[in-house]
Every structure is written in structure tokens, then in C-alpha cells.
Enzyme design. Structure first.
Site, PDB file in Angstrom:
ATOM      1  N   GLY A  19      57.185   0.391  -5.941  1.00  0.00           N
ATOM      2  CA  GLY A  19      57.095   0.659  -4.338  1.00  0.00           C
ATOM      3  C   GLY A  19      55.756   1.180  -4.169  1.00  0.00           C
ATOM      4  O   GLY A  19      54.926   0.647  -3.395  1.00  0.00           O
ATOM      5  N   GLU A  20      55.354   2.186  -4.511  1.00  0.00           N
ATOM      6  CA  GLU A  20      54.308   2.999  -4.133  1.00  0.00           C
ATOM      7  C   GLU A  20      53.394   3.650  -5.220  1.00  0.00           C
ATOM      8  O   GLU A  20      52.810   4.594  -5.043  1.00  0.00           O
ATOM      9  CB  GLU A  20      54.734   3.978  -3.094  1.00  0.00           C
ATOM     10  CG  GLU A  20      55.915   4.947  -3.497  1.00  0.00           C
ATOM     11  CD  GLU A  20      56.272   5.848  -2.298  1.00  0.00           C
ATOM     12  OE1 GLU A  20      56.379   7.224  -2.649  1.00  0.00           O
ATOM     13  OE2 GLU A  20      56.266   5.508  -1.239  1.00  0.00           O
ATOM     14  N   GLU A  21      53.774   2.863  -6.491  1.00  0.00           N
ATOM     15  CA  GLU A  21      52.910   3.468  -7.572  1.00  0.00           C
ATOM     16  C   GLU A  21      52.093   2.347  -7.981  1.00  0.00           C
ATOM     17  O   GLU A  21      52.200   1.064  -7.999  1.00  0.00           O
ATOM     18  CB  GLU A  21      53.634   3.774  -8.662  1.00  0.00           C
ATOM     19  CG  GLU A  21      54.393   5.207  -8.483  1.00  0.00           C
ATOM     20  CD  GLU A  21      55.225   5.438  -9.733  1.00  0.00           C
ATOM     21  OE1 GLU A  21      55.127   4.836 -10.746  1.00  0.00           O
ATOM     22  OE2 GLU A  21      55.941   6.602  -9.689  1.00  0.00           O
TER      23      GLU A  21
END
Length: 101
Positions: A19-21
Site C-alpha cells: 500500500g504505502e511502501e
């Protein structure tokens, strides 16, 4: 995503890893420059607001050893990332096994 893309060299690779990596693969980069590049990306993300929100990132890095699978180097980078998060966030941590990046 755009700031990361603009911060890496043409032959380097940046991919979303969850998701946010993100995972960024830097080819043939010396340890000092590797750390400088990671700090530059961190500072670039922090420098401009996104939709009026102050955004920071934590970065973990590692060098893939000659006999090591890429996935193992990513796991070590992930451990370094969590060290960045656990020691205050908005910082760069390189894997302790970095002898000659």
C-alpha cells in the site's frame, strides 16, 4: 510517486511494494552515495505538502550480497525501515551489514 521517480537515475527501478511502501533498486552505487541519495529522497518528500498535508517518509536500505537472493536483501531493508520508524520516523537507516555498498 512522482518525486521518487524524479529522484532516481534512469537505470534505477522504483516499484510499489504494498500500500504505502516502495522498493527502489539502485544499480552499482557506493555506500556514501547510497546514503546521500536516500536522504535526498527523504528531504524531497518532506519539502512539499501534498493536498495541504505535511508528509514524511522513513527509509530502510540494504545492499544485495553476491550470493543472496533479492528477496533476502529486501527483508533486510525492511528491518532497517522498521528501525527508522521505531527510532523517531522521517529518517534513513541502512542495514548494519553494509560493509561495501
Amino acid at each position: 510517486t512522482q518525486r521518487i521517480k524524479e529522484s532516481i537515475r534512469e537505470n534505477d527501478i522504483a516499484i510499489r511494494w504494498g500500500g504505502e511502501e516502495f522498493v527502489i533498486v539502485f544499480y552499482h552505487m557506493k555506500h556514501d552515495f547510497f546514503h546521500q541519495k536516500a536522504e535526498m529522497i527523504r528531504e524531497r518528500i518532506e519539502s512539499e505538502r501534498i493536498e495541504n498535508m505535511h508528509i514524511t517518509i522513513s527509509i530502510g536500505g540494504s545492499k544485495q550480497q553476491c550470493s543472496e537472493l533479492a528477496f533476502d536483501a529486501i527483508k533486510r531493508a525492511d528491518m532497517a525501515l522498521y528501525q527508522s520508524k521505531n527510532t523517531g520516523r522521517n529518517r534513513v537507516t541502512l542495514d548494519k551489514n553494509e560493509d561495501n555498498v
